[in-house]
Enzyme design. Structure first.
Site, short mmCIF file in Angstrom:
data_model
loop_
_atom_site.label_atom_id
_atom_site.label_comp_id
_atom_site.label_asym_id
_atom_site.label_seq_id
_atom_site.Cartn_x
_atom_site.Cartn_y
_atom_site.Cartn_z
N GLY A 1 0.79 -1.24 0.00
CA GLY A 1 0.00 0.00 0.00
C GLY A 1 0.82 1.27 0.00
O GLY A 1 1.48 1.60 -0.98
N ILE B 1 3.47 2.13 1.62
CA ILE B 1 4.92 2.08 1.92
C ILE B 1 5.73 2.22 0.64
O ILE B 1 5.57 1.43 -0.28
CB ILE B 1 5.32 0.75 2.62
CG1 ILE B 1 4.45 0.51 3.85
CG2 ILE B 1 6.79 0.76 2.98
CD1 ILE B 1 4.70 -0.84 4.52
N GLU C 1 -12.26 -9.65 4.11
CA GLU C 1 -13.43 -9.67 3.24
C GLU C 1 -14.33 -10.85 3.62
O GLU C 1 -13.91 -11.76 4.33
CB GLU C 1 -12.98 -9.79 1.79
CG GLU C 1 -12.17 -8.55 1.41
CD GLU C 1 -11.82 -8.51 -0.06
OE1 GLU C 1 -12.42 -9.26 -0.84
OE2 GLU C 1 -10.94 -7.72 -0.39
N ASP D 1 -2.66 -13.43 -1.85
CA ASP D 1 -2.37 -12.00 -2.01
C ASP D 1 -0.89 -11.74 -1.70
O ASP D 1 -0.19 -11.04 -2.45
CB ASP D 1 -3.29 -11.20 -1.07
CG ASP D 1 -2.93 -9.72 -1.05
OD1 ASP D 1 -3.30 -9.01 -1.99
OD2 ASP D 1 -2.27 -9.29 -0.09
N LYS E 1 2.50 -10.45 -4.18
CA LYS E 1 3.44 -9.38 -3.81
C LYS E 1 4.87 -9.94 -3.71
O LYS E 1 5.83 -9.25 -4.06
CB LYS E 1 3.01 -8.75 -2.49
CG LYS E 1 1.67 -8.03 -2.63
CD LYS E 1 1.05 -7.73 -1.29
CE LYS E 1 -0.27 -7.02 -1.43
NZ LYS E 1 -1.01 -6.91 -0.16
N GLY F 1 -5.88 0.66 2.38
CA GLY F 1 -6.71 1.82 2.70
C GLY F 1 -6.67 2.79 1.54
O GLY F 1 -5.62 2.97 0.90
P1 NAP Z 1 -12.81 -1.05 -5.54
O1 NAP Z 1 -13.15 -0.26 -4.35
O2 NAP Z 1 -13.48 -2.37 -5.75
O3 NAP Z 1 -13.09 -0.15 -6.84
C1 NAP Z 1 -13.04 -0.64 -8.14
C2 NAP Z 1 -13.50 0.47 -9.09
O4 NAP Z 1 -13.28 0.00 -10.41
C3 NAP Z 1 -14.96 0.85 -8.96
O5 NAP Z 1 -15.10 2.24 -9.08
C4 NAP Z 1 -15.61 0.14 -10.15
O6 NAP Z 1 -16.71 0.85 -10.72
C5 NAP Z 1 -14.48 0.13 -11.16
N1 NAP Z 1 -14.58 -1.01 -12.07
C6 NAP Z 1 -14.48 -2.32 -11.76
N2 NAP Z 1 -14.63 -3.08 -12.87
C7 NAP Z 1 -14.84 -2.21 -13.88
C8 NAP Z 1 -15.08 -2.37 -15.26
N3 NAP Z 1 -15.16 -3.58 -15.82
N4 NAP Z 1 -15.23 -1.26 -16.03
C9 NAP Z 1 -15.16 -0.02 -15.47
N5 NAP Z 1 -14.94 0.20 -14.15
C10 NAP Z 1 -14.78 -0.90 -13.38
O7 NAP Z 1 -11.23 -1.33 -5.62
P2 NAP Z 1 -10.07 -0.65 -4.74
O8 NAP Z 1 -10.09 -1.19 -3.35
O9 NAP Z 1 -10.09 0.81 -4.93
O10 NAP Z 1 -8.77 -1.29 -5.43
C11 NAP Z 1 -8.37 -0.88 -6.73
C12 NAP Z 1 -7.05 -1.58 -7.09
O11 NAP Z 1 -6.03 -1.16 -6.18
C13 NAP Z 1 -7.08 -3.11 -7.02
O12 NAP Z 1 -6.26 -3.64 -8.03
C14 NAP Z 1 -6.49 -3.40 -5.66
O13 NAP Z 1 -5.88 -4.68 -5.60
C15 NAP Z 1 -5.45 -2.30 -5.56
N6 NAP Z 1 -5.11 -1.96 -4.18
C16 NAP Z 1 -6.09 -1.65 -3.30
C17 NAP Z 1 -5.76 -1.32 -2.01
C18 NAP Z 1 -6.83 -0.96 -1.01
O14 NAP Z 1 -6.50 -0.67 0.14
N7 NAP Z 1 -8.11 -0.92 -1.36
C19 NAP Z 1 -4.42 -1.34 -1.59
C20 NAP Z 1 -3.43 -1.65 -2.53
C21 NAP Z 1 -3.78 -1.96 -3.83
P3 NAP Z 1 -18.10 1.09 -9.91
O15 NAP Z 1 -17.73 2.05 -8.80
O16 NAP Z 1 -19.02 1.70 -10.89
O17 NAP Z 1 -18.49 -0.27 -9.41
#
Ligand code: NAP
Length: 438
Positions: free
Chosen positions: A135, A137, A191, A202, A206, A308
């Site tokens: 994240g 870091i 989750e 996961d 990494k 986050g």
């Molecule tokens: P999220 O909350 O599930 O958000 C996903 C977003 O992508 C939503 O806005 C969704 O649209 C959009 N989306 C999904 N499929 C789509 C499609 N087919 N076409 C268009 N838009 C689409 O995900 P997140 O937690 O922000 O994570 C995003 C990425 O960052 C992931 O790869 C995750 O592994 C990585 N990441 C996350 C974190 C974390 O803390 N959350 C940390 C490190 C890395 P809608 O809003 O319309 O549904």
């Protein structure tokens, strides 16, 4: 005064991370422009549903469901949708159109990283992914840039906050795995389907990324030996605590020689006993940390929030500004060096100390029999402790034996455990866990 250039930034995804990235791009536009030397104009945000409620208020006209058109008209593309498709195709389209790409998608990189890096190299554009590991870091850039004049020998990382939270709860409260997991789910750290976290998938994604950058080679998910924490019991934690250890799920990448003396890298994820005084043992709750050993720098540790929306957005913005600066200044894209050409070693080649829990018959001579069998297999015992339990109803006594070995190969240890199971004085092997940092 010369007019500042404007760079178009397409954002794919507006969830936990994407919404915070959009907010910072809009709120801090002037400061970001001053640091970049160009204005970063958020040209659009692709989502599935343009009418969904968002965590932050953003101009409605930015939203679109047409990610493809958005990507084709951008200088910089930030992919924060997650999943494999359409993220992969959109990244390839962006690269082929000459846009630099920033992503946090560890699942995609672990599966298809090598082909995406090649696309980037061919097109001369930058693919950055600091947010994909730990994240907030800053760990990938220090490995790639700050340590590029050094030789990394070993990386140990707590790179999954969910499992660290669960193990920390088990350690501090004595809870069983299932109860600690339920608590993590209640608090939103885990989750509803926790498989990817608790089974280590996961962390394995990494580990592949960390190993590739650290050893200038390409490692994919299939090169990572992976064991999760679902079989770690409260009694394992208690026994570890008793012996001065804490159990952590570690992602490990280290240079080793196999039994034939060939150099390679062991990349693995598994529950690991660490001495309580090891710096990684102090990483509590859902925090992450990466501990690096390098030939010249010695030991380094990087610590912070591994997930986050806002913390992760910080890493995304760092990558974005770095890529945008290159567009402003010109010059070739930074590419990953893969000149190391070190192969991944199978888990059998790993060499560590082990903790072994045994339920044994309470008879004279048992300890000697076990010690002799370990010696026959070339595994030397560092600590052996016996605890006697008496069942108050049956009045039958049983003995629990806890052994910590000196460093031994995985293959030698596996053969020893198999042989131990065949001894008539052994009721069961209750646990076999690896130990690091001793
Ligand atoms: P999220 O909350 O599930 O958000 C996903 C977003 O992508 C939503 O806005 C969704 O649209 C959009 N989306 C999904 N499929 C789509 C499609 N087919 N076409 C268009 N838009 C689409 O995900 P997140 O937690 O922000 O994570 C995003 C990425 O960052 C992931 O790869 C995750 O592994 C990585 N990441 C996350 C974190 C974390 O803390 N959350 C940390 C490190 C890395 P809608 O809003 O319309 O549904």
């Amino acid at each position: 005064m010369t007019e500042m250039r404007t760079l178009k930034v397409a954002l794919l995804g507006c969830g936990n991370v994407g919404a915070q990235v959009a907010r910072i791009l809009l709120e801090d536009a002037d400061a970001l422009a001053a640091r970049t030397g160009a204005r970063l104009q958020l040209s659009g945000i692709a989502v599935r549903n343009v009418n969904s409620r968002r965590d932050v208020e953003l101009p409605q006209e930015l939203f679109t469901t047409d990610a493809d058109t958005l990507v084709k008209d951008a200088d910089l593309v930030i992919e924060l949708m997650g999943g494999i498709e359409p993220a992969r195709s959109l990244i390839v389209t962006a690269i082929r159109n000459g846009a630099c790409v920033v992503t946090g998608n560890k699942a995609l990189l672990a599966q298809d990283g090598p082909s995406l890096y090649e696309e980037g190299d061919k097109a001369g554009v930058q693919l950055s992914y600091e947010a994909a590991v730990a994240g907030a870091i800053p760990i990938l850039r220090p490995i790639r840039d700050s340590l590029s004049g050094d030789r990394i020998t070993r990386v140990l990382g707590i790179v999954n906050g969910t499992t660290n939270y669960i193990l920390d709860q088990m350690d501090t409260t004595g809870a069983q795995f299932a109860d600690a997991l339920a608590e993590a789910q209640r608090l939103g750290y885990a989750e509803a389907d926790p498989t990817a976290d608790v089974e280590g998938h996961d962390a394995a994604a990494k580990a592949a990324i960390l190993a590739s950058l650290s050893f200038h080679s390409r490692f994919a998910l299939e090169n990572v030996h992976c064991e999760g924490i679902s079989s770690v019991s409260a009694s394992d934690i208690a026994a570890a605590k008793d012996a001065g250890f804490v159990i952590k799920l570690l992602a490990i990448a280290e240079k080793l020689n196999d039994a034939d003396g060939n150099e390679g890298v062991s990349v693995r994820v598994h529950p690991t006993l660490l001495p309580r005084e090891h710096p990684l043992a102090a990483v509590r709750g859902a925090f992450n940390a990466v501990f690096i050993e390098a030939e010249n720098a010695g030991e380094l540790m990087f610590y912070g929030q591994g997930a986050g929306g806002t913390p992760t957005a910080s890493a995304v913005l760092g990558d974005l500004i770095s890529a945008a600066r290159r567009l402003v200044l010109g010059g070739p894209a930074r590419t990953e060096t893969t000149t190391g050409h070190v192969p991944a070693l199978p888990i059998d080649a790993a060499v560590t100390s082990y903790y072994i829990g045994l339920d044994v018959a309470d008879q004279p001579g048992v300890l000697a029999k076990i010690a002799q069998l370990f010696a026959e297999h070339g595994v030397s015992i560092e600590i052996m402790r016996q605890t006697i339990h008496r069942d108050t109803e049956s009045n039958v006594e049983s003995a629990e034996l806890r052994i910590i070995t000196h460093r031994a190969s995985e293959a030698a240890l596996a053969a020893t455990v198999e042989a131990v199971k065949g001894l008539d004085v052994i009721n069961s092997v209750t646990s076999v866990l690896r130990v690091e940092g001793v």
